[in-house]
Design a protein around this motif. Structure first.
Motif, PDB file in Angstrom:
ATOM      1  N   GLY A 238      71.597  37.608  50.967  1.00 45.14           N
ATOM      2  CA  GLY A 238      70.562  36.934  51.680  1.00 45.14           C
ATOM      3  C   GLY A 238      69.703  37.866  52.150  1.00 45.14           C
ATOM      4  O   GLY A 238      69.852  38.974  52.588  1.00 45.14           O
ATOM      5  N   GLY A 239      68.368  37.614  52.156  1.00 44.14           N
ATOM      6  CA  GLY A 239      67.286  38.428  52.917  1.00 44.14           C
ATOM      7  C   GLY A 239      66.609  37.510  54.037  1.00 44.14           C
ATOM      8  O   GLY A 239      67.180  36.803  54.490  1.00 44.14           O
ATOM      9  N   ARG A 240      65.367  38.127  54.292  1.00 47.60           N
ATOM     10  CA  ARG A 240      64.531  37.916  55.361  1.00 47.60           C
ATOM     11  C   ARG A 240      64.352  36.338  54.987  1.00 47.60           C
ATOM     12  O   ARG A 240      64.401  35.208  56.222  1.00 47.60           O
ATOM     13  CB  ARG A 240      63.302  38.196  55.724  1.00 47.60           C
ATOM     14  N   GLY A 241      64.095  35.698  53.952  1.00 45.10           N
ATOM     15  CA  GLY A 241      63.779  34.377  53.626  1.00 45.10           C
ATOM     16  C   GLY A 241      64.990  33.419  54.125  1.00 45.10           C
ATOM     17  O   GLY A 241      64.449  32.135  53.936  1.00 45.10           O
ATOM     18  N   VAL A 242      66.276  33.690  54.304  1.00 45.00           N
ATOM     19  CA  VAL A 242      67.145  33.063  54.833  1.00 45.00           C
ATOM     20  C   VAL A 242      66.680  32.246  56.216  1.00 45.00           C
ATOM     21  O   VAL A 242      67.247  31.301  56.559  1.00 45.00           O
ATOM     22  CB  VAL A 242      68.526  33.515  54.739  1.00 45.00           C
ATOM     23  N   LYS A 243      66.258  33.243  56.982  1.00 40.58           N
ATOM     24  CA  LYS A 243      65.345  32.717  58.373  1.00 40.58           C
ATOM     25  C   LYS A 243      66.259  32.680  59.554  1.00 40.58           C
ATOM     26  O   LYS A 243      65.873  33.085  60.718  1.00 40.58           O
ATOM     27  CB  LYS A 243      64.724  31.308  58.045  1.00 40.58           C
ATOM     28  N   SER A 244      67.551  32.484  59.528  1.00 44.47           N
ATOM     29  CA  SER A 244      68.593  32.624  60.487  1.00 44.47           C
ATOM     30  C   SER A 244      69.934  32.747  60.270  1.00 44.47           C
ATOM     31  O   SER A 244      70.363  32.541  59.141  1.00 44.47           O
ATOM     32  CB  SER A 244      68.334  31.226  61.324  1.00 44.47           C
ATOM     33  N   ALA A 264      73.427  41.570  52.228  1.00 40.51           N
ATOM     34  CA  ALA A 264      72.347  41.382  52.947  1.00 40.51           C
ATOM     35  C   ALA A 264      71.222  42.527  52.867  1.00 40.51           C
ATOM     36  O   ALA A 264      71.868  43.602  52.644  1.00 40.51           O
ATOM     37  CB  ALA A 264      72.921  41.091  54.613  1.00 40.51           C
ATOM     38  N   THR A 265      69.992  42.299  53.215  1.00 40.87           N
ATOM     39  CA  THR A 265      69.277  43.251  53.205  1.00 40.87           C
ATOM     40  C   THR A 265      69.224  43.640  54.595  1.00 40.87           C
ATOM     41  O   THR A 265      69.520  43.254  55.626  1.00 40.87           O
ATOM     42  CB  THR A 265      67.665  42.431  52.714  1.00 40.87           C
ATOM     43  N   ARG A 266      68.265  44.784  54.734  1.00 41.89           N
ATOM     44  CA  ARG A 266      68.115  45.580  56.042  1.00 41.89           C
ATOM     45  C   ARG A 266      67.425  44.465  57.003  1.00 41.89           C
ATOM     46  O   ARG A 266      67.809  44.465  58.210  1.00 41.89           O
ATOM     47  CB  ARG A 266      67.511  46.468  55.893  1.00 41.89           C
ATOM     48  N   ALA A 267      66.214  43.917  56.502  1.00 41.89           N
ATOM     49  CA  ALA A 267      65.854  42.964  57.426  1.00 41.89           C
ATOM     50  C   ALA A 267      66.399  41.648  58.050  1.00 41.89           C
ATOM     51  O   ALA A 267      66.316  41.696  59.067  1.00 41.89           O
ATOM     52  CB  ALA A 267      64.406  42.346  56.513  1.00 41.89           C
ATOM     53  N   ALA A 268      67.570  41.129  57.017  1.00 48.21           N
ATOM     54  CA  ALA A 268      68.323  40.271  57.439  1.00 48.21           C
ATOM     55  C   ALA A 268      69.445  40.912  58.750  1.00 48.21           C
ATOM     56  O   ALA A 268      69.645  40.016  59.707  1.00 48.21           O
ATOM     57  CB  ALA A 268      69.141  39.588  56.395  1.00 48.21           C
ATOM     58  N   VAL A 269      69.992  42.213  58.294  1.00 44.69           N
ATOM     59  CA  VAL A 269      70.620  42.751  59.445  1.00 44.69           C
ATOM     60  C   VAL A 269      70.009  42.934  60.759  1.00 44.69           C
ATOM     61  O   VAL A 269      70.360  42.630  61.704  1.00 44.69           O
ATOM     62  CB  VAL A 269      71.256  44.007  58.729  1.00 44.69           C
ATOM     63  N   ASP A 270      68.797  43.704  60.717  1.00 44.36           N
ATOM     64  CA  ASP A 270      68.084  43.839  61.836  1.00 44.36           C
ATOM     65  C   ASP A 270      67.508  42.667  62.593  1.00 44.36           C
ATOM     66  O   ASP A 270      67.370  42.417  63.955  1.00 44.36           O
ATOM     67  CB  ASP A 270      66.558  44.518  61.376  1.00 44.36           C
TER      68      ASP A 270
END
Length: 351
Positions: A238-244, A264-270
């Protein structure tokens, strides 16, 4: 794209003659009395160096766990000729300072032509310090071995490949990308190929101020019945598009239903959706599953560097121009909040 011009980029170091004889020391990581698959991939890499290569596995630790790991290592791969164990409380935890001194000690007595470790947190922690003690320059993240001193490694986040010829002094030290050297299925007669187990003489291991500059604090890990992310056949990311973080539970449910690991992407982790041990990418884990499913992943170059070797890549993103579609084998332009519930409804349960 400008980077395409660098596909055959070649970087060559000092030129002398190749190694006359081959012997490789593999720095092995173990847990729960078993050798990790990434370390067995390092053995596979050592096989690629050439014929007549004598391969030794180096294990360090203490107590029963080390003994069990040594027994497993001795029958874990037919190419391993020797297992070396360093049994001491100094190696209870894989800290760089004592391990680097151990590698230096073993190299002085064994005179190996090559030292190899997997390019994970274990190898990345130990290799630089050990290389400094040996006064050599390591070659990192090797993806292909073309000879005893010729290696190919990705650069520019995997958009170009650099061919490196090592002509420095022995040993040649490498960290390898484990996903590029998959471990062959275990042959039926593997148990008959048991290598010798020998203890390293630690009596001459000097004490100095470098030992103790770092200390082990704790290990934080999640207990899960799901496959390990680094070795899973299927990965759902999942990436940033998952939203929460709450929405990320949909990714968990889908992974659980099909027996996949979660990434997960780095954006999702961050953003705090998931812990950082699930991060896939250049600064996370490198994976190469049979099936990689990306939901709400834009396809940043750093993420693609960590999953581009997947056999089949499926991308779901509502942005038709998302870069992830350029590397995907199958792409679906759609809202993941519509797609995932439909998949959960229609996909069969894992067997």
């Amino acid at each position: 794209m400008m980077l395409s011009a660098f596909k055959n980029l070649s970087v060559t170091s000092r030129i002398t003659t190749p190694f006359r004889s081959l012997s490789t020391l593999v720095l092995a990581e173990h847990e729960g009395g078993l050798i990790k698959t990434s370390s067995l991939s390092a053995v596979e890499a050592a096989k690629s160096l050439g014929g007549g290569n004598s391969i030794s596995l180096l294990l360090a630790g203490s107590g029963r766990s080390l003994k069990d790991a040594a027994e497993h290592a001795a029958s874990s791969h037919p190419s391993v000729s020797q297992v070396l164990i360093a049994d001491s409380d100094k190696f209870t935890y894989p800290l760089a300072e004592p391990w680097a001194k151990l590698v230096h000690l073993v190299q002085q007595s064994g005179g190996y032509s090559h030292i190899i470790a997997a390019s994970g947190s274990f190898g990345k922690n130990i290799l630089p310090r050990a290389a400094a003690l040996l006064d050599i320059s390591p070659i990192t993240d090797v993806a292909k071995i073309s000879g005893s001193n010729l290696f190919i490694r990705p650069i520019y986040a995997g958009n170009a490949l650099s061919t490196v010829r090592y002509m420095g002094s022995s040993p040649c030290m490498l960290s390898i990308r484990a996903t590029s050297f998959p471990v062959a299925s275990e042959p039926a007669d593997l148990k008959s190929n048991v290598s010798s187990i020998d203890k390293v003489d630690l009596s001459i291991l000097d004490e100095d101020d470098s030992v103790g500059k770092s200390i082990y604090v704790k290990l934080s890990s999640q207990i899960s019945e799901r496959p390990d992310l680094g070795n899973a056949r299927i990965v759902v990311t999942g990436g940033r598009g998952v939203k929460s973080a709450e929405n990320f539970k949909m990714i968990d449910k889908l992974a659980e239903k099909i027996g996949a690991a979660v990434g997960a992407t780095r954006a999702a982790v961050d953003a705090g959706f998931v812990p950082n041990d699930l991060q896939v990418g250049q600064t996370g884990k490198i994976v190469a599953p049979e099936l990689y499913m990306a939901f709400g992943v834009s396809g940043a170059i750093q993420h693609i560097a960590g999953m581009r070797d997947s056999k089949v890549i499926v991308a779901i993103n509502k942005d038709a121009d998302a870069p992830i579609f350029q590397v995907a084998d199958y792409g679906l332009v759609g809202d993941l909040f519509d797609v995932i519930p439909e998949l959960l409804e229609k996909l069969p349960e894992k067997k």
